[in-house]
Design an enzyme around this catalytic site. Structure first.
Site, PDB file in Angstrom:
ATOM      1  N   ASP A  81       0.488   1.067   9.260  1.00  0.00           N
ATOM      2  CA  ASP A  81       1.401   0.260  10.210  1.00  0.00           C
ATOM      3  C   ASP A  81       0.726  -0.473  11.548  1.00  0.00           C
ATOM      4  O   ASP A  81       1.003  -1.455  11.725  1.00  0.00           O
ATOM      5  CB  ASP A  81       2.469   1.459  10.649  1.00  0.00           C
ATOM      6  CG  ASP A  81       3.654   1.692   9.717  1.00  0.00           C
ATOM      7  OD1 ASP A  81       3.835   0.958   8.802  1.00  0.00           O
ATOM      8  OD2 ASP A  81       4.172   2.570  10.188  1.00  0.00           O
TER       9      ASP A  81
ATOM     10  N   GLU B  13       0.944  -3.215   3.395  1.00  0.00           N
ATOM     11  CA  GLU B  13       0.218  -2.962   1.987  1.00  0.00           C
ATOM     12  C   GLU B  13      -1.157  -3.294   2.262  1.00  0.00           C
ATOM     13  O   GLU B  13      -1.965  -2.550   1.361  1.00  0.00           O
ATOM     14  CB  GLU B  13       1.026  -3.391   0.773  1.00  0.00           C
ATOM     15  CG  GLU B  13       2.627  -3.221   0.811  1.00  0.00           C
ATOM     16  CD  GLU B  13       2.710  -1.677   0.534  1.00  0.00           C
ATOM     17  OE1 GLU B  13       1.839  -0.984   0.037  1.00  0.00           O
ATOM     18  OE2 GLU B  13       3.763  -0.987   0.991  1.00  0.00           O
TER      19      GLU B  13
END
Length: 429
Positions: A362, A279
Site C-alpha cells: 500500500d 501489486e
C-alpha cells in the site's frame, strides 16, 4: 474408549460453535474508535444505511462459517477413525486389487468422497449466503462444476503426495518427515509454476487486457518499477461474482498480474492504477519469494510436529482409533487432522506477516501514484463491493485477515495525505 473420543469430539465442536456464535453476534464490538468517527475510514461517510446493515449481517454469518469450517474437518477425521471407516476404506481397497498404488488410490477416493460430502453443507450455505447478498451471481451448475474441479485436482495432487509419503514412512520411520519436506520443496515450486497456465484456466477464462490504453499506462508504471512485464491479464469473473480483486500469481516466466473484469467495470482508471501499483509493490519488495520461504519453513516445522504427534497419539490411542502403525494407510486421517490443526494454529502468525507485506505494498503504491484521494476511494469501493467490515472483531482479524483492515488501510492513507499537505504548506512563501 472410542465412543468416548467420538462423543467428546462432537461435544467440543458444539461448544466451540456456540462460543463463536455468541462472540460474533452478541459480544464483539465492530464500532469505530471515537477518533475515527467522521473520517474517510468511517463507513457511515461512504455507505448508506442499507449497505451498513447488509455489511454487518453478511460479515457475521460469513465469519461464523469460517470459524466452523476448519474444526469440522477435525471432527470428520476423528469420526472416520473411531467409527472404523478408515479401516473399512482400506479393506475395500485390499479386496479390489493387489496393486499397491491402486489400493492407495481407492482408499484415498473413499476418504476424499466422504470428506466432500461431510463439508458440502457448509460450502453450500456459504454459496447461498453470497448469492442472497448479491456477492455471487454464479449459477448452481457453474458453482458445482467448480467444486467438482476442486475435488479432482485435490484428489490427483493428494494421490501423488500420499503415495510418496507412505513409501517414505515405510522406508524411514524416524526421518520420513525430513525427506517428505525435501521432496515438497521442488513439488511446491513446480505447482506454483503450473498454477497460472494449467490450473487457473480450468475455472475461468484468462486473456490479455482488452483496454490497450490502460495496459500501456500499467506497463509504464511497471517500467518505472523495473518490472519486466509484457502483459496484464484480465479474467472473466462477472459471470460468477460482483466482488473486486487483482493479484499476482505464479513464479518465474509464468508469473502474471491479473485483474478481474469486475474491477475494470467498477473502478475508474486512477483507482485501477493504484491497485496495479500495489501489486507491483509486492513484486518490488519480493513478497512472493519471502512467502515461499516462509511457507517452506512452516511446513518443515509442521511435518516434524506432525510426526511426533502421530507417534504419540498412536502409541496412546492406536487401538481406539483403529490404527495399527504409523506407516499404515489408515493413519492418513490422523495425519491430515494434525496438519489442519497446525495450519489453523499458525494462521495468526502468517496473517501478521501477510498484513505487514500488504501494508508495504500500500505504501509503495501511494508513493508511486501520489494520489491519496483515489487510493481512499478504491478501498471504500472495495468495502462496498465485498460488504466487508471496516473494523472487524479482534478474533476475526487475528485468524482470518491476511490483509490490513479497511480502517487501517484508509486511515494510513489519510495520515499520508495530511503529511503531504503539511509539507506542501511548509514549502510555501
Amino acid at each position: 474408549m472410542a465412543r468416548k473420543i467420538g462423543f467428546y469430539a462432537v461435544l467440543a465442536y458444539v461448544v466451540y460453535g456456540l462460543f463463536f456464535y455468541w462472540y460474533l453476534f452478541y459480544f464483539a464490538d465492530t464500532s469505530l474508535p471515537f477518533e475515527y468517527e467522521g473520517s474517510k475510514a468511517d463507513p457511515a461517510t461512504f455507505l448508506n444505511g442499507r449497505e451498513l446493515m447488509l455489511t454487518e449481517e453478511y460479515s457475521k454469518v460469513r465469519n461464523l462459517l469460517f470459524f466452523l469450517s476448519s474444526p469440522l474437518e477435525w471432527l470428520f477425521y476423528i469420526l472416520i477413525l473411531v467409527l472404523g471407516l478408515s479401516k473399512a476404506f482400506k479393506r475395500w481397497a485390499l479386496q479390489s486389487t493387489k496393486i499397491k498404488f491402486v489400493q492407495t488410490a481407492i482408499y484415498l477416493f473413499w476418504l476424499s468422497l466422504f470428506a466432500f460430502i461431510a463439508t458440502f453443507p457448509l460450502k453450500f450455505i456459504s454459496y447461498s449466503l453470497s448469492k442472497s447478498y448479491h456477492i455471487s451471481v454464479q449459477t448452481f451448475a457453474s458453482w458445482i462444476k467448480d467444486e467438482l474441479i476442486d475435488f479432482w485436482i485435490n484428489y490427483g495432487t493428494m494421490l501423488i503426495i500420499v503415495t510418496v509419503l507412505y513409501w517414505l514412512i515405510h522406508k524411514s520411520p524416524k526421518r520420513w518427515w525430513l525427506y517428505s519436506w525435501l521432496l515438497s520443496v521442488p513439488f511446491t515450486l513446480f505447482m506454483m509454476y503450473l498454477q497460472p497456465v494449467m490450473i487457473d484456466p480450468l475455472y475461468n477464462d484468462f486473456y490479455p487486457l482488452k483496454n490497450k490504453a490502460l495496459e500501456t499506462k500499467i506497463l509504464s508504471l511497471a517500467d518505472k518499477a523495473n518490472i519486466p512485464a509484457e502483459h496484464v491479464f484480465e479474467v472473466n469473473m462477472a459471470k460468477k461474482t460482483t466482488a473486486l480483486n487483482a493479484y499476482v500469481t505464479g513464479i518465474g516466466s509464468n508469473s502474471r498480474i491479473v485483474l478481474w473484469d469486475t474491477t475494470l467495470k467498477r473502478l475508474n482508471e486512477k483507482q485501477i492504477l493504484f491497485i496495479m501499483a500495489h501489486e507491483m509493490g509486492h513484486y518490488v519488495k519480493k513478497h512472493l519469494y519471502f512467502g515461499i520461504a516462509g511457507y517452506l519453513l512452516l511446513s518443515l516445522a509442521g511435518l516434524y510436529i506432525a510426526a511426533k504427534a502421530m507417534n504419540w497419539a498412536i502409541a496412546r490411542w492406536g487401538k481406539d482409533l483403529k490404527i495399527p502403525h504409523v506407516n499404515d494407510i489408515t493413519s492418513l486421517p490422523l495425519f491430515l487432522m494434525i496438519l489442519s490443526m497446525l495450519m489453523f494454529a499458525s494462521s495468526p502468525l502468517s496473517n501478521v506477516v501477510s498484513r505487514y507485506q500488504e501494508n508495504q505494498a500500500d505504501q509503495y503504491a501511494i508513493k508511486m501514484t501520489k494520489d491519496p484521494a483515489d487510493a481512499i476511494s478504491t478501498f471504500q469501493e472495495l468495502t462496498r463491493a465485498g460488504l466487508s467490515q471496516v473494523n472487524p472483531p479482534l478474533l476475526v482479524k487475528i485468524f482470518r485477515y491476511d490483509h490490513p483492515t479497511m480502517l487501517d488501510r484508509i486511515s494510513t492513507i489519510e495520515d499520508y495525505e495530511i503529511q503531504q499537505k503539511s509539507k506542501s504548506n511548509g514549502e510555501g512563501p
